[in-house]
Scaffold this motif. Structure first.
Motif, PDB file in Angstrom:
ATOM      1  N   TRP A   1       0.829  -1.206   0.000  1.00 54.47           N
ATOM      2  CA  TRP A   1       0.000   0.000   0.000  1.00 54.47           C
ATOM      3  C   TRP A   1       0.862   1.253   0.000  1.00 54.47           C
ATOM      4  CZ3 TRP A   1      -4.737  -1.419  -0.926  1.00 54.47           C
ATOM      5  CH2 TRP A   1      -5.337  -2.510  -0.284  1.00 54.47           C
ATOM      6  N   SER A   2       0.343   2.296  -0.608  1.00 53.41           N
ATOM      7  CA  SER A   2       0.870   3.644  -0.450  1.00 53.41           C
ATOM      8  C   SER A   2      -0.285   4.501   0.051  1.00 53.41           C
ATOM      9  CB  SER A   2       1.395   4.189  -1.777  1.00 53.41           C
ATOM     10  OG  SER A   2       1.761   5.551  -1.661  1.00 53.41           O
ATOM     11  N   GLU A   3      -0.115   5.147   1.204  1.00 57.16           N
ATOM     12  CA  GLU A   3      -1.219   5.924   1.775  1.00 57.16           C
ATOM     13  C   GLU A   3      -1.151   7.362   1.270  1.00 57.16           C
ATOM     14  OE1 GLU A   3      -3.656   6.270   5.969  1.00 57.16           O
ATOM     15  OE2 GLU A   3      -1.564   5.660   6.004  1.00 57.16           O
ATOM     16  N   VAL A   4      -2.300   7.854   0.801  1.00 61.38           N
ATOM     17  CA  VAL A   4      -2.398   9.210   0.260  1.00 61.38           C
ATOM     18  C   VAL A   4      -3.546   9.943   0.944  1.00 61.38           C
ATOM     19  CG1 VAL A   4      -1.414   8.569  -1.968  1.00 61.38           C
ATOM     20  CG2 VAL A   4      -3.877   8.434  -1.645  1.00 61.38           C
ATOM     21  N   ASP A   5      -3.577  11.233   0.749  1.00 62.20           N
ATOM     22  CA  ASP A   5      -4.570  12.100   1.383  1.00 62.20           C
ATOM     23  C   ASP A   5      -5.941  11.937   0.725  1.00 62.20           C
ATOM     24  OD1 ASP A   5      -5.868  14.110   2.778  1.00 62.20           O
ATOM     25  OD2 ASP A   5      -5.020  15.724   1.543  1.00 62.20           O
ATOM     26  N   SER A   6      -6.971  11.658   1.526  1.00 58.58           N
ATOM     27  CA  SER A   6      -8.324  11.522   0.988  1.00 58.58           C
ATOM     28  C   SER A   6      -9.002  12.873   0.767  1.00 58.58           C
ATOM     29  CB  SER A   6      -9.193  10.689   1.934  1.00 58.58           C
ATOM     30  OG  SER A   6      -9.304  11.320   3.196  1.00 58.58           O
ATOM     31  N   ASP A   7      -8.416  13.944   1.287  1.00 58.79           N
ATOM     32  CA  ASP A   7      -8.883  15.323   1.101  1.00 58.79           C
ATOM     33  C   ASP A   7     -10.124  15.656   1.928  1.00 58.79           C
ATOM     34  OD1 ASP A   7      -8.490  17.877  -0.136  1.00 58.79           O
ATOM     35  OD2 ASP A   7     -10.204  17.481  -1.437  1.00 58.79           O
ATOM     36  N   PHE A   8     -10.577  14.758   2.797  1.00 61.92           N
ATOM     37  CA  PHE A   8     -11.680  15.131   3.680  1.00 61.92           C
ATOM     38  C   PHE A   8     -11.195  16.209   4.646  1.00 61.92           C
ATOM     39  CE2 PHE A   8     -13.315  10.702   2.790  1.00 61.92           C
ATOM     40  CZ  PHE A   8     -14.418  11.134   2.051  1.00 61.92           C
ATOM     41  N   PRO A   9     -12.004  17.233   4.911  1.00 60.31           N
ATOM     42  CA  PRO A   9     -11.524  18.371   5.708  1.00 60.31           C
ATOM     43  C   PRO A   9     -11.421  18.103   7.202  1.00 60.31           C
ATOM     44  CG  PRO A   9     -13.822  18.680   5.090  1.00 60.31           C
ATOM     45  CD  PRO A   9     -13.353  17.458   4.364  1.00 60.31           C
TER      46      PRO A   9
ATOM     47  N   SER B   1      -8.041   0.710  -0.241  1.00 62.78           N
ATOM     48  CA  SER B   1      -8.616   0.448   1.062  1.00 62.78           C
ATOM     49  C   SER B   1      -8.797   1.772   1.782  1.00 62.78           C
ATOM     50  CB  SER B   1      -7.728  -0.485   1.882  1.00 62.78           C
ATOM     51  OG  SER B   1      -8.274  -0.706   3.169  1.00 62.78           O
ATOM     52  N   GLY B   2      -9.822   1.844   2.628  1.00 69.80           N
ATOM     53  CA  GLY B   2     -10.112   3.082   3.330  1.00 69.80           C
ATOM     54  C   GLY B   2      -9.325   3.207   4.619  1.00 69.80           C
ATOM     55  N   GLY B   3      -8.774   4.383   4.851  1.00 73.60           N
ATOM     56  CA  GLY B   3      -8.126   4.689   6.110  1.00 73.60           C
ATOM     57  C   GLY B   3      -8.855   5.825   6.797  1.00 73.60           C
ATOM     58  N   PHE B   4      -8.138   6.614   7.564  1.00 73.74           N
ATOM     59  CA  PHE B   4      -8.706   7.762   8.265  1.00 73.74           C
ATOM     60  C   PHE B   4      -7.808   8.980   8.058  1.00 73.74           C
ATOM     61  CE2 PHE B   4     -10.291   4.076  10.579  1.00 73.74           C
ATOM     62  CZ  PHE B   4     -11.648   4.357  10.641  1.00 73.74           C
ATOM     63  N   THR B   5      -8.437  10.138   7.967  1.00 72.61           N
ATOM     64  CA  THR B   5      -7.677  11.369   7.805  1.00 72.61           C
ATOM     65  C   THR B   5      -6.947  11.708   9.095  1.00 72.61           C
ATOM     66  OG1 THR B   5      -9.643  12.633   8.421  1.00 72.61           O
ATOM     67  CG2 THR B   5      -9.208  12.344   6.071  1.00 72.61           C
ATOM     68  N   SER B   6      -5.862  12.469   8.960  1.00 72.19           N
ATOM     69  CA  SER B   6      -5.100  12.939  10.112  1.00 72.19           C
ATOM     70  C   SER B   6      -4.716  14.382   9.869  1.00 72.19           C
ATOM     71  CB  SER B   6      -3.840  12.091  10.316  1.00 72.19           C
ATOM     72  OG  SER B   6      -2.949  12.278   9.226  1.00 72.19           O
ATOM     73  N   ASP B   7      -4.088  14.994  10.867  1.00 77.82           N
ATOM     74  CA  ASP B   7      -3.707  16.401  10.728  1.00 77.82           C
ATOM     75  C   ASP B   7      -2.498  16.595   9.818  1.00 77.82           C
ATOM     76  OD1 ASP B   7      -1.768  15.321  12.331  1.00 77.82           O
ATOM     77  OD2 ASP B   7      -2.109  16.650  14.036  1.00 77.82           O
ATOM     78  N   THR B   8      -1.944  15.495   9.308  1.00 74.50           N
ATOM     79  CA  THR B   8      -0.787  15.610   8.423  1.00 74.50           C
ATOM     80  C   THR B   8      -1.181  15.751   6.957  1.00 74.50           C
ATOM     81  OG1 THR B   8      -0.606  13.207   8.154  1.00 74.50           O
ATOM     82  CG2 THR B   8       0.569  14.213  10.005  1.00 74.50           C
ATOM     83  N   ASN B   9      -2.464  15.534   6.656  1.00 81.92           N
ATOM     84  CA  ASN B   9      -2.952  15.599   5.273  1.00 81.92           C
ATOM     85  C   ASN B   9      -2.224  14.630   4.350  1.00 81.92           C
ATOM     86  OD1 ASN B   9      -4.821  17.689   5.865  1.00 81.92           O
ATOM     87  ND2 ASN B   9      -3.193  19.207   5.669  1.00 81.92           N
ATOM     88  N   THR B  10      -1.883  13.477   4.896  1.00 79.76           N
ATOM     89  CA  THR B  10      -1.191  12.466   4.080  1.00 79.76           C
ATOM     90  C   THR B  10      -1.875  11.109   4.174  1.00 79.76           C
ATOM     91  OG1 THR B  10       0.282  11.915   5.929  1.00 79.76           O
ATOM     92  CG2 THR B  10       1.047  13.604   4.368  1.00 79.76           C
ATOM     93  N   THR B  11      -3.022  11.032   4.815  1.00 81.07           N
ATOM     94  CA  THR B  11      -3.652   9.743   5.058  1.00 81.07           C
ATOM     95  C   THR B  11      -5.108   9.749   4.613  1.00 81.07           C
ATOM     96  OG1 THR B  11      -4.328  10.368   7.300  1.00 81.07           O
ATOM     97  CG2 THR B  11      -2.170   9.326   7.056  1.00 81.07           C
ATOM     98  N   GLY B  12      -5.701   8.565   4.643  1.00 80.93           N
ATOM     99  CA  GLY B  12      -7.123   8.445   4.330  1.00 80.93           C
ATOM    100  C   GLY B  12      -7.437   7.409   3.282  1.00 80.93           C
ATOM    101  N   VAL B  13      -6.531   7.205   2.324  1.00 85.73           N
ATOM    102  CA  VAL B  13      -6.737   6.205   1.281  1.00 85.73           C
ATOM    103  C   VAL B  13      -5.463   5.377   1.130  1.00 85.73           C
ATOM    104  CG1 VAL B  13      -7.221   5.767  -1.151  1.00 85.73           C
ATOM    105  CG2 VAL B  13      -8.369   7.646   0.007  1.00 85.73           C
ATOM    106  N   PHE B  14      -5.611   4.065   1.185  1.00 84.59           N
ATOM    107  CA  PHE B  14      -4.515   3.164   0.870  1.00 84.59           C
ATOM    108  C   PHE B  14      -4.644   2.743  -0.594  1.00 84.59           C
ATOM    109  CE2 PHE B  14      -5.142   2.680   5.423  1.00 84.59           C
ATOM    110  CZ  PHE B  14      -3.847   2.725   5.918  1.00 84.59           C
ATOM    111  N   LYS B  15      -3.643   3.079  -1.370  1.00 85.17           N
ATOM    112  CA  LYS B  15      -3.617   2.740  -2.801  1.00 85.17           C
ATOM    113  C   LYS B  15      -2.699   1.548  -3.014  1.00 85.17           C
ATOM    114  CE  LYS B  15      -1.768   4.449  -7.184  1.00 85.17           C
ATOM    115  NZ  LYS B  15      -0.982   5.512  -7.837  1.00 85.17           N
ATOM    116  N   TYR B  16      -3.167   0.539  -3.721  1.00 86.10           N
ATOM    117  CA  TYR B  16      -2.330  -0.623  -4.021  1.00 86.10           C
ATOM    118  C   TYR B  16      -1.228  -0.230  -5.000  1.00 86.10           C
ATOM    119  CZ  TYR B  16      -0.844  -5.109  -5.918  1.00 86.10           C
ATOM    120  OH  TYR B  16      -0.096  -6.183  -6.342  1.00 86.10           O
TER     121      TYR B  16
END
Length: 436
Positions: free
Chosen positions: A22-30, A335-350
């Motif tokens: 996985w590579s985790e990227v920002d889901s952009d949820f505020p 795969s779904g993750g959760f947003t954080s204050d780093t703006n780098t999380t939320g979506v796991f991309k294969y």
């Protein structure tokens, strides 16, 4: 430098590279701790997801996020349906501009239904004012087989399941006659987003552990009893996925797996093995393969894992919280993750190459050694049968030939790095072993 040493270093590099999944990227949820509860993958580039509150799921969120560049970036938006108390239960995307959602009532007196966007999520419109308006109407799932043909399922109303099909892109929905659907059991309901499809076949699950199945895009239905009593209860729950019209997997919330080869009519418990474990939330077959990915979000049982042999052997990927999981093919999966204050999380991309259909070395990617590093004992998983085991040092010298087994001892050997050659009926794989 010794050629064999170069080869060993290359093998180590490849081994580590293959471990990437996985590579985790920002889901952009505020808002921090917003998760993605449901994905709809259109093609290699386009996918949509709907958000939910990861701190308190009872707090309603009407948001989506979307990618049009193969998951590298995601852009979130609001889902305005005219009532902030309505819930967003499921999503079916057609392309980067068009998507449908199943909307459900969260309090008495509300009416849900089906909404559609044709401008990439900028605006949403209810596409039929005549469906899901009865007292007790509750849409659960929506799926489109193509741009024109879709089906939406809801809880029973007046003793009959409320299911509609469309053949004109959702402009109109036609109720499926009660005679075409097995009657509900007492207090039986469906669950939000608990459906899976392959080709023209589709399945949805219920609160009495039953699985409804249609082979003609929702026009006619059969029902089968699963091995569990409830697919969404507080104590018992489960998820299903199908590789094709016949082969499927069922995962319970305590990581017990069952397989079917007859579209869900009967199920057989799988005896699992390997260095990993399936998890308790969502599970997804890669279409038309033997590859499966399992995820879990419970903080006490969180992580993701994969199997390349229909759920028999498991390799762990991580122990992070994962929510939904979906794969289009061996290249596109999320795969779904959760947003954080780093703006780098939320979506796991294969991003790995572990799940490669047609790869003649896929069996080797499932073989694992544990514990590794080790003091003495070493175990082998990922293959049902070992034909030969031979240990080499980094100079290419054979040190020991072991009896074929799934476990061996390195007692008496000095600390250091070795290479274990494992021969199976499917081929040979060499893996590094670190003794400490």
């Amino acid at each position: 430098m010794n050629k064999f040493l170069l080869a060993c270093i290359a093998a180590l590099f490849t081994w580590n590279l293959q471990a990437q999944f996985w590579s985790e990227v920002d889901s952009d949820f505020p808002t921090e701790s917003t998760g993605i509860s449901r994905f709809s993958i259109v093609d290699e580039n386009v996918a949509w997801g709907i958000g939910y509150n990861g701190i308190n799921p009872e707090n309603n969120i009407q948001q989506f996020s979307k990618t049009t560049d193969a998951g590298s970036t995601w852009n979130a938006g609001s889902i305005a349906v005219g009532n902030t108390n309505l819930g967003i239960g499921d999503i079916a995307a057609i392309d980067g501009e068009t998507a449908f959602i199943a909307v459900y009532p969260r309090i008495a007196g509300q009416n849900g239904g089906v909404w559609k966007t044709e401008d990439g999520g900028g605006t949403w419109a209810k596409i039929s004012q005549t469906e899901f308006t009865s007292n007790g109407s509750f849409p659960n799932t929506i799926h489109f087989f193509d741009a024109d043909n879709g089906v939406v399922t809801g809880d029973p109303v007046n003793g009959n399941w409320e299911i509609y099909t469309t053949a004109d892109g959702g402009s109109t929905f036609t109720p499926v006659p009660a005679a075409n659907i097995p009657a509900p059991q007492t207090n039986e309901t469906g669950y939000l987003a608990q459906n899976t499809a392959s080709g023209d076949s589709i399945w949805f699950t219920t609160s009495t552990g039953r699985i409804f199945h249609s082979t003609n895009r929702g026009l006619n239905w059969n029902v089968y009893q699963s091995p569990i009593s409830d697919f969404g209860g507080s104590e018992v729950s489960g998820d299903i996925s199908f590789a094709d019209a016949s082969k499927g997997i069922l995962q319970t919330n305590v990581a017990i797996l069952y397989s079917t080869t007859n579209a869900g009519q009967t199920w057989t418990q799988i005896v699992t093995s390997g260095t990993g474990t399936p998890y308790g939330d969502n599970i997804a077959y890669l279409p038309f393969t033997s590859y499966i990915v399992s995820v879990g979000s419970d903080p006490n049982f969180a992580g993701s894992s994969y199997s390349v042999n229909d759920g028999v052997t498991w390799v762990n990927i991580d122990t992070k919280q994962h929510v939904d999981v979906a794969f289009l093919n061996t290249s596109a999966g999320y795969s779904g993750g959760f947003t954080s204050d780093t703006n780098t999380t939320g979506v796991f991309k294969y991003v790995g190459d572990v799940l490669s259909a047609g790869d003649e070395f896929a069996f080797a990617k499932a073989i694992s050694l544990y514990p590794n590093p080790t003091r003495n004992e070493l175990n082998i998983s990922g293959t049902d049968r070992v034909l030969n085991l031979e240990l080499f040092n980094l100079s290419g010298q054979s040190l020991k030939v072991f009896q074929p087994s799934h476990s061996l001892s390195l007692e008496g050997l000095p600390t250091g790095l070795y290479l274990l050659k494992i021969t199976t009926p499917l081929g040979m794989q060499s893996l590094p072993v670190l003794k400490n």
